[in-house]
Structures are given as structure tokens and as C-alpha cells.
Design an enzyme around this catalytic site. Structure first.
Site, PDB file in Angstrom:
ATOM      1  N   LYS A 276      52.071  37.819  20.152  1.00  0.00           N
ATOM      2  CA  LYS A 276      52.136  36.488  19.519  1.00  0.00           C
ATOM      3  C   LYS A 276      50.758  36.118  18.959  1.00  0.00           C
ATOM      4  CE  LYS A 276      52.425  31.548  20.886  1.00  0.00           C
ATOM      5  NZ  LYS A 276      52.829  30.581  21.918  1.00  0.00           N
ATOM      6  N   ASP A 281      47.982  26.220  17.684  1.00  0.00           N
ATOM      7  CA  ASP A 281      49.255  25.618  18.087  1.00  0.00           C
ATOM      8  C   ASP A 281      49.057  24.134  18.363  1.00  0.00           C
ATOM      9  OD1 ASP A 281      51.769  25.034  18.978  1.00  0.00           O
ATOM     10  OD2 ASP A 281      51.637  26.185  20.855  1.00  0.00           O
ATOM     11  N   LYS A 288      51.396  18.176  20.512  1.00  0.00           N
ATOM     12  CA  LYS A 288      50.787  18.216  21.849  1.00  0.00           C
ATOM     13  C   LYS A 288      49.844  17.031  22.020  1.00  0.00           C
ATOM     14  CE  LYS A 288      50.564  23.278  22.362  1.00  0.00           C
ATOM     15  NZ  LYS A 288      51.399  23.417  23.554  1.00  0.00           N
ATOM     16  N   ASP A 299      45.850  30.668  21.164  1.00  0.00           N
ATOM     17  CA  ASP A 299      47.280  30.990  21.134  1.00  0.00           C
ATOM     18  C   ASP A 299      47.590  32.256  20.317  1.00  0.00           C
ATOM     19  OD1 ASP A 299      49.623  30.162  22.354  1.00  0.00           O
ATOM     20  OD2 ASP A 299      50.341  29.077  20.594  1.00  0.00           O
ATOM     21  N   ASP A 358      57.291  22.890  19.585  1.00  0.00           N
ATOM     22  CA  ASP A 358      56.170  23.470  20.346  1.00  0.00           C
ATOM     23  C   ASP A 358      56.582  24.781  21.028  1.00  0.00           C
ATOM     24  OD1 ASP A 358      53.641  23.667  21.303  1.00  0.00           O
ATOM     25  OD2 ASP A 358      53.852  22.123  22.868  1.00  0.00           O
ATOM     26  N   GLU A 360      57.252  27.523  19.795  1.00  0.00           N
ATOM     27  CA  GLU A 360      57.216  28.287  18.540  1.00  0.00           C
ATOM     28  C   GLU A 360      56.978  29.779  18.770  1.00  0.00           C
ATOM     29  OE1 GLU A 360      54.630  26.928  19.884  1.00  0.00           O
ATOM     30  OE2 GLU A 360      53.204  28.575  19.686  1.00  0.00           O
ATOM     31  N   ARG A 362      58.277  31.934  20.821  1.00  0.00           N
ATOM     32  CA  ARG A 362      59.525  32.723  20.889  1.00  0.00           C
ATOM     33  C   ARG A 362      60.172  32.857  19.516  1.00  0.00           C
ATOM     34  NH1 ARG A 362      61.736  28.570  25.247  1.00  0.00           N
ATOM     35  NH2 ARG A 362      59.483  28.434  25.547  1.00  0.00           N
TER      36      ARG A 362
END
Ligand code: BES
Ligand code: ZN
Ligand code: ZN
Length: 509
Positions: A276, A281, A288, A299, A358, A360, A362
């Protein structure tokens, strides 16, 4: 940007007592004084014994003490590094002791350090090669600093650190050198990854990450790189990556690094490593809280761990094919963002109801996993800073490991043991997948309140199909904010050694 400290690790058949160096690092057990320690103490006229009697140093792990040698031995300074109890020693203890030695050397602005911490370890348990590899990796780890934006006047660390693993017996050098060769490959790949992980999102966009991958492929024989831009991602119908990336001006990229061994045959297996790489993020529309949001530059760490592992793999030259698959996007709120309620058709054709933007990671990984299935990977491992829930479950010392295959769990655990990148096995079966089913699409992108690391993994597993798949949730182990583990704050390069070791082990069978 200036270059990070260049670390060189050598081996030499030299008497540790007479070696001329800024600092000599020596390992000391908590529970026994070895003949080496006794001889050293004699040279220093009892200084070590005095320090131990005062209680300033007990030889415990993570402990160290600095002594000035006044010309009694060749080194200007002596660093005693604790190894804990001899019977309980593991390879991690050696790696961490070497890391502490290098950290202290850099803190002291020493340019040269001699390391002799393998001396008294049990050679039936660890041979010279394994010890030397761990020491070399430790030196790279502890000597690393992320200071490319500090000028020398502020910081003053030397541009170069030369560490020499010393042993008075020339017969040990061949194995020590062999171990150092492997250690350099792992250590350099990890430091390379740490720097990219540490760089902020204004410098590392998906496009920049793609350039880093292309440069790697140009530099290393056996490695090739292909990159799809947002138009190609759209044309290929990778709906997950497209949805996550659509809120940002920094367009998404789908990066694939390919390693082909020189003598591949039809039966040579292919391993897919998927990481990933969300370059930042914010959470998107499900934004967030601002506190701590700066850490979301990390991230991208799963993707960068794959980059680092591919760098090591290209130098280790194992006899397996490896695909390094890195979906990369920036998760931003904006006029073009995907929204809660959207239904996304992913690359596999499966539809997903977005309930939280959030979640995201996956959404980009499911497309990459389907790509690995299409490419007929025999095994695949994905790695991601995926869920806060995994941090709640396991804390900051271990990553979560989920899989649809017991053998792969054992193989990853073995790689974790050897590399020091620790994992803990968690479930991701049917009962968790149930919680990811939507009423208006095949899946939804969040589960219920509980077991968030397991439901996220179950979602990913649904895209692996029959393929042997494992997932590593590294949300808790990606970075440190203090000076833990003998390193500097920021990324610890988690995953690089774990993935490279896993692939290397496959090829050694
Ligand atoms: N990148 C985060 C996960 C994360 C959290 C990494 C803390 C490192 C430290 C991920 O994209 C995320 O936001 N996950 C959500 C999922 C939730 C909305 C189901 C989370 O864990 O809160
Ligand atoms: Zn998120
Ligand atoms: Zn994320």
C-alpha cells in the site's frame, strides 16, 4: 537535499585490543565474565570491574557504557554493550547491540568504529556468517539518520561512518565477510526505504514514487519497471485505485517492478509482493482529526517496503520470479473526491459500497491483489499500514499476519524470526468476511465496530481467490516517535528485510 550518512561495513583480522579506531564496541553478558572480557579488563587496569561494581553497567540488553581508554588499548574509546543473559541470546540481541554501537558512534561524531560483539556468543547456536550478517544489519540500522534537511552546522554528524567487524583469528574472516555481504544488501535496502518513507508528502507523490521505482530498475540488472498513470488505470478499470486517487491533484499510479532470475524455467515460481502506497492519508471526505495527521505521510510505507525488498532481491539474485506491485494514490478531500455511499466497481468486477473514505488502503490493494491473481502469482504477500485496530490489538512491536494458507504463515513467521521484523498471527476467516457484506453491493469497505484488523484482512482475502495469500498489517510498526530501538525517530524500514528474507528462503529450498 544532502546525502544521508554513508555507512561502510568491513571485516578485518585484527586484534580488538590493538585496533586503532575512534571507538571499539564490545559485547558484555549480564551473567558471566568471559575470558575476552577478563583480558580486556586487565588491559584497562580493572576499569570494567570498577564500573560493574559501582552498578553503572550490568550487561543488560539495551544498556551501554562509554570508557576513555587513555592509550591502554588501541581504540580512543571503549563502548561496553549489554547482551543480557548468555543462554537467552537470540540473533535480535546481536543486531540490536550492533545498532546501539553504531548509534553511539554517530552521536559521538566518530568516523570509525570497530565492532567486536560476536566474540563470546555461542557458535553452536549462531555461526560466524549469521552473526556477521546481524551485526552488519544492526550497524546500518543504528547508524541511520534522517537529516537530509538539517544543515551540517545544526547537526554536525560525519558524512561517513566506517565500521569494521574485527576478529583476531584470520580463519574466521571468510564467514564473517560472507555474512557482511548479505548484511550490506539487507541494511542498504532498509536505509534506502527509510529515507523514502520519511520524506513528506509534498516531496513524495505517487508520480515521484514511480520515478524512484524506475530509477531502481535502471540501476539493478534483473529488474524492470512498468508504470500506469491515471489514464491507463482508468482504461484498465482499476476502480478502487481510481476512486481513492480522484480527490487529489497528485494523480494515482500503478507501479510494477519485475525481477526475473537469469535462468528461469517454466516451473520457476512467481511471488507477488504488494504494498500500500498512500502518499498521504487525510481520510478523504471522512476526514481524520488534525492531531497526529502529519504521521499519515508514513501511509506509503507498505509500498516503499516492497520497493526496498525488490532492491535487496535484485542483489540477492534468488531463483524465483518476483513481482513488486505498488498501487499508489493520495487520499484527499476535495471537489472530485469519492464519497461515503459511492459504489465502486473494482478491477476484479466485484462491487464495493464505500461507507468510510478513510478505509482507502483496502480499496487500492484489492485492485493490486486482483492484478497479482491475473499475473498467476503462485504466492502473494501484501503489506500495508492498514488499520488502527491492528495497533490496538498488537501495539507497536509486532505487525498482524493474516493468511488463507497455513504453510505461508509458517514461512512468514520464519522470515520474521530471521529478519527481526516481528509478526503475530491473527484470524481473517468466513466470520469476518460476513461482516464485510453490503446490502447494496457485494462488499462494503468497513466492517462493524470490533475486530477491524481482521475484517479488513477478510476483505482483501476475498480478492485473492484460490491463490495462496498472506497479509501483513504494519500500521503499528511503521514508525517510532521517540528514539526506540537504537534508531532515530521516524520510519524503521519495517518489512524490507521480512519480505526479502521470505523470498530468499523460497529460493533456497
Ligand atoms: N492509514 C490508516 C491506518 C493507520 C492508522 C495507519 C494509524 C497507521 C496508524 C487507514 O487508512 C485508516 O484510516 N483506517 C481506518 C479504517 C476504518 C475507517 C475502518 C482506521 O483504522 O481507523
Ligand atoms: Zn485511511
Ligand atoms: Zn491509510
Amino acid at each position: 537535499m544532502k546525502q544521508a550518512t554513508t555507512i561502510t561495513v568491513k571485516t578485518a583480522a585484527t586484534d580488538p585490543f590493538s585496533v586503532k579506531t575512534d571507538l571499539l564496541a564490545v559485547g558484555v553478558f549480564e551473567d558471566q565474565i568471559t575470558s575476552f572480557g577478563r583480558a580486556l579488563d586487565k588491559k584497562l587496569k580493572g576499569s570494567i570491574e570498577k564500573i560493574c561494581k559501582l552498578g553503572d553497567f550490568k550487561g543488560q540488553r539495551k544498556q551501554s557504557v562509554l570508557l576513555y581508554t587513555d592509550g591502554k588499548i588501541g581504540a580512543k574509546r571503549l563502548l561496553l554493550v549489554g547482551l543480557g543473559e548468555k543462554e537467552k541470546s537470540e540473533i535480535d540481541v546481536v543486531r540490536n547491540a550492533a545498532a546501539l554501537s553504531a548509534k553511539r558512534a554517530v552521536d559521538l561524531k566518530a568516523a570509525a568504529v570497530a565492532v567486536s560483539i560476536h566474540q563470546d556468543l555461542d557458535k553452536r547456536k549462531f555461526n560466524y556468517e549469521i552473526l556477521s550478517r546481524a551485526i552488519t544489519e544492526g550497524i546500518f540500522f543504528g547508524g541511520y539518520r534522517y537529516d537530509e534537511f538539517l544543515n551540517t552546522a545544526d547537526y554536525g554528524r560525519p558524512a561517513k561512518l566506517t565500521a569494521t567487524i574485527v576478529d583476531s583469528n584470520p580463519a574466521h574472516i571468510r564467514l564473517l565477510e560472507q555474512g557482511a555481504r548479505i548484511g550490506r544488501i539487507f541494511g542498504e535496502a532498509r536505509s534506502f526505504a527509510r529515507t523514502i518513507m520519511n520524506r513528506p508528502a509534498n516531496l513524495v507523490s505517487p508520480n515521484v514514487l514511480a520515478d524512484v521505482a524506475r530509477t531502481l530498475a535502471r540501476q539493478l540488472p534483473g529488474l524492470s519497471c512498468s508504470v500506469w498513470d491515471d489514464k491507463q488505470i482508468r482504461a484498465k478499470k482499476m476502480g478502487g485505485i481510481l476512486a481513492v486517487g480522484q480527490g487529489s491533484n497528485n494523480k494515482p499510479r500503478f507501479i510494477v517492478l519485475k525481477y526475473n532470475p537469469s535462468k528461469a524455467t517454466k516451473s520457476t515460481p512467481t511471488i507477488g509482493l504488494i504494498g500500500k502506497a498512500i502518499t498521504f492519508d487525510t481520510g478523504g471526505i471522512s476526514i481524520k482529526p488534525s492531531e497526529g495527521m502529519q504521521d499519515m505521510k508514513f501511509d506509503k510505507s507498505g509500498g516503499v517496503a516492497v520497493l526496498g525488498a525488490m532492491r535487496a532481491i535484485a542483489r540477492l539474485k534468488p531463483k524465483v520470479r518476483v513481482l513488486g506491485i505498488i498501487p499508489s494514490a493520495e487520499n484527499m478531500p476535495g471537489g472530485g473526491s469519492y464519497r461515503p455511499g459511492d459504489i465502486v466497481t473494482t478491477y476484479s468486477g466485484k462491487t464495493v459500497e464505500i461507507q468510510n473514505t478513510d478505509a482507502e488502503g483496502r480499496m487500492i490493494l484489492c485492485d493490486a491483489i486482483h492484478y497479482a491473481v491475473q499475473e498467476k502469482c503462485d504466492f502473494m504477500v501484501d503489506i500495508a499500514t492498514l488499520t488502527g485496530a491492528c495497533v490496538v490489538a498488537l501495539g507497536e512491536g509486532m505487525a498482524g499476519l493474516m493468511s488463507n494458507n497455513d504453510l505461508q504463515v509458517e514461512q512468514i513467521k520464519a522470515a520474521a524470526q530471521a529478519s527481526g521484523d516481528r509478526v503475530w498471527h491473527l484470524p481473517c476467516g468466513e466470520e469476518y468476511l460476513e461482516l464485510m457484506k453490503s446490502k447494496i453491493a457485494e462488499l462494503k469497505n468497513i466492517g462493524g465496530k470490533w475486530g477491524g484488523a481482521c475484517t479488513a484482512a477478510a476483505f482483501l482475502g476475498a480478492f485473492a481467490g484460490e491463490c495462496k495469500w498472506a497479509h501483513i498489517d504494519m500500521a503499528g510498526v511503521g514508525m517510532v516517535d521517540g528514539e526506540k530501538q537504537g534508531g532515530c525517530p521516524g520510519s524503521i524500514g519495517y518489512g524490507v528485510s521480512l519480505l526479502a528474507e521470505y523470498v530468499w528462503n523460497h529460493a533456497r529450498k
